[in-house]
Write a protein that holds these residues in place. Structure first.
Motif, PDB file in Angstrom:
ATOM      1  N   ILE A  89       0.980  -1.089   0.156  1.00  0.00           N
ATOM      2  CA  ILE A  89      -0.621   0.309   0.436  1.00  0.00           C
ATOM      3  C   ILE A  89       0.852   0.861   0.411  1.00  0.00           C
ATOM      4  CG2 ILE A  89      -1.723  -1.336   1.139  1.00  0.00           C
ATOM      5  CD1 ILE A  89      -1.037   0.144   3.811  1.00  0.00           C
ATOM      6  N   THR A  90       0.087   2.577   0.082  1.00  0.00           N
ATOM      7  CA  THR A  90       1.024   3.757   0.347  1.00  0.00           C
ATOM      8  C   THR A  90       0.853   3.878   0.837  1.00  0.00           C
ATOM      9  OG1 THR A  90      -1.117   4.988  -0.424  1.00  0.00           O
ATOM     10  CG2 THR A  90      -0.586   4.087  -2.161  1.00  0.00           C
TER      11      THR A  90
ATOM     12  N   GLU B 180       0.112   6.699   2.578  1.00  0.00           N
ATOM     13  CA  GLU B 180      -0.695   7.849   3.302  1.00  0.00           C
ATOM     14  C   GLU B 180      -1.590   6.298   3.712  1.00  0.00           C
ATOM     15  OE1 GLU B 180       2.124   9.941   0.097  1.00  0.00           O
ATOM     16  OE2 GLU B 180       1.325   8.113  -0.331  1.00  0.00           O
ATOM     17  N   GLU B 181      -1.419   5.634   2.690  1.00  0.00           N
ATOM     18  CA  GLU B 181      -3.135   4.751   3.294  1.00  0.00           C
ATOM     19  C   GLU B 181      -2.690   4.077   4.547  1.00  0.00           C
ATOM     20  OE1 GLU B 181      -4.920   2.179  -0.872  1.00  0.00           O
ATOM     21  OE2 GLU B 181      -2.568   2.523  -0.524  1.00  0.00           O
TER      22      GLU B 181
ATOM     23  N   ASN C 148      -2.991   6.269   7.167  1.00  0.00           N
ATOM     24  CA  ASN C 148      -4.612   7.383   7.592  1.00  0.00           C
ATOM     25  C   ASN C 148      -5.144   6.209   8.715  1.00  0.00           C
ATOM     26  OD1 ASN C 148      -5.490   9.660   6.070  1.00  0.00           O
ATOM     27  ND2 ASN C 148      -5.835   8.254   3.762  1.00  0.00           N
ATOM     28  N   MET C 149      -4.369   4.572   8.129  1.00  0.00           N
ATOM     29  CA  MET C 149      -4.715   4.010   9.678  1.00  0.00           C
ATOM     30  C   MET C 149      -4.016   3.742  10.658  1.00  0.00           C
ATOM     31  SD  MET C 149      -6.486   1.352  10.128  1.00  0.00           S
ATOM     32  CE  MET C 149      -6.663   0.200   7.853  1.00  0.00           C
TER      33      MET C 149
ATOM     34  N   HIS D  13       4.944  -0.448   3.126  1.00  0.00           N
ATOM     35  CA  HIS D  13       4.216  -0.089   3.287  1.00  0.00           C
ATOM     36  C   HIS D  13       2.978  -1.795   3.057  1.00  0.00           C
ATOM     37  CE1 HIS D  13       5.732   3.214   5.298  1.00  0.00           C
ATOM     38  NE2 HIS D  13       5.941   3.456   4.192  1.00  0.00           N
TER      39      HIS D  13
ATOM     40  N   GLY E 207      -0.787  -4.075   3.288  1.00  0.00           N
ATOM     41  CA  GLY E 207      -1.968  -3.793   4.551  1.00  0.00           C
ATOM     42  C   GLY E 207      -2.696  -4.650   3.967  1.00  0.00           C
TER      43      GLY E 207
ATOM     44  N   PHE F 168      -6.462  -6.639   3.182  1.00  0.00           N
ATOM     45  CA  PHE F 168      -8.264  -6.262   3.144  1.00  0.00           C
ATOM     46  C   PHE F 168      -8.919  -7.638   3.318  1.00  0.00           C
ATOM     47  CE2 PHE F 168      -4.927  -3.291   0.855  1.00  0.00           C
ATOM     48  CZ  PHE F 168      -5.611  -2.184   0.467  1.00  0.00           C
TER      49      PHE F 168
ATOM     50  N   LYS G 127     -11.751  -3.644   2.625  1.00  0.00           N
ATOM     51  CA  LYS G 127     -11.639  -2.395   3.428  1.00  0.00           C
ATOM     52  C   LYS G 127      -9.711  -2.946   4.046  1.00  0.00           C
ATOM     53  CE  LYS G 127     -13.559  -0.852   7.282  1.00  0.00           C
ATOM     54  NZ  LYS G 127     -15.216  -0.852   8.003  1.00  0.00           N
ATOM     55  N   LEU G 128      -9.364  -1.814   3.625  1.00  0.00           N
ATOM     56  CA  LEU G 128      -8.243  -1.389   4.779  1.00  0.00           C
ATOM     57  C   LEU G 128      -8.723  -2.155   6.257  1.00  0.00           C
ATOM     58  CD1 LEU G 128      -5.114  -2.071   4.114  1.00  0.00           C
ATOM     59  CD2 LEU G 128      -4.865   1.213   4.751  1.00  0.00           C
TER      60      LEU G 128
ATOM     61  N   VAL H  37      -2.226  -2.646   8.878  1.00  0.00           N
ATOM     62  CA  VAL H  37      -1.631  -1.783   7.589  1.00  0.00           C
ATOM     63  C   VAL H  37       0.183  -2.374   9.104  1.00  0.00           C
ATOM     64  CG1 VAL H  37      -2.627   0.031   7.020  1.00  0.00           C
ATOM     65  CG2 VAL H  37      -1.349   0.146   9.054  1.00  0.00           C
TER      66      VAL H  37
END
Length: 133
Positions: free
Chosen positions: A5-6, A8-9, A12-13, A37, A39, A41, A45-46, A49
């Motif tokens: 994942i990025t 940024e993702e 957020n988590m 990174h 994640g 899912f 839905k994530l 992380v």
């Protein structure tokens, strides 16, 4: 499903799960831009992380976070197993983390052992844990 994942993702988590009362930038760490990174899912839905930081023959995983309502269902365990295997495949001989002291038994299930190094940050107690391949 587990995939890269990025940052940024991941951010957020991290903010939502770990430090919702802190400013958003609090959850960013040096090296995020070069870390890997991952994640997990479920139904697109994530829900969990983790970030892997590689350095020579060592790897550190940091900022491992699972949505509160999804904790205790095995998702974090799946993600940590995957991350440890990825670290090994990248050539890491040692993988370590700064574990919250109250979570040490969780990490022991994955072969990590406590070191003598302990510290407090943000009002939480931590112990450095490690595993060698």
């Amino acid at each position: 499903m587990i995939r890269k994942i990025t940052q940024e993702e991941a951010w957020n988590m991290r903010h939502k799960v770990m430090w919702p009362d802190k400013p958003f930038d609090y959850i960013k760490v040096n090296g995020d831009d070069t870390a890997i990174h991952y994640g997990l899912f479920r139904d697109n839905k994530l829900i969990s992380v983790i970030s892997l930081f590689l350095s020579d023959k060592e790897a550190q995983f940091r900022k491992f976070a699972t949505l509160e309502e999804e904790q205790g269902k095995g998702y974090g365990s799946q993600l940590l197993n995957y991350t440890l295997e990825q670290a090994r495949l990248f050539g890491a001989e040692r993988v370590w983390c700064n574990a919250r002291s109250n979570k040490n038994t969780f990490y022991q299930k994955f072969g990590l052992n406590e070191t003598a190094s302990r510290f407090t940050k943000g009002g939480k107690d931590y112990v450095i844990m490690e595993v060698f391949f």
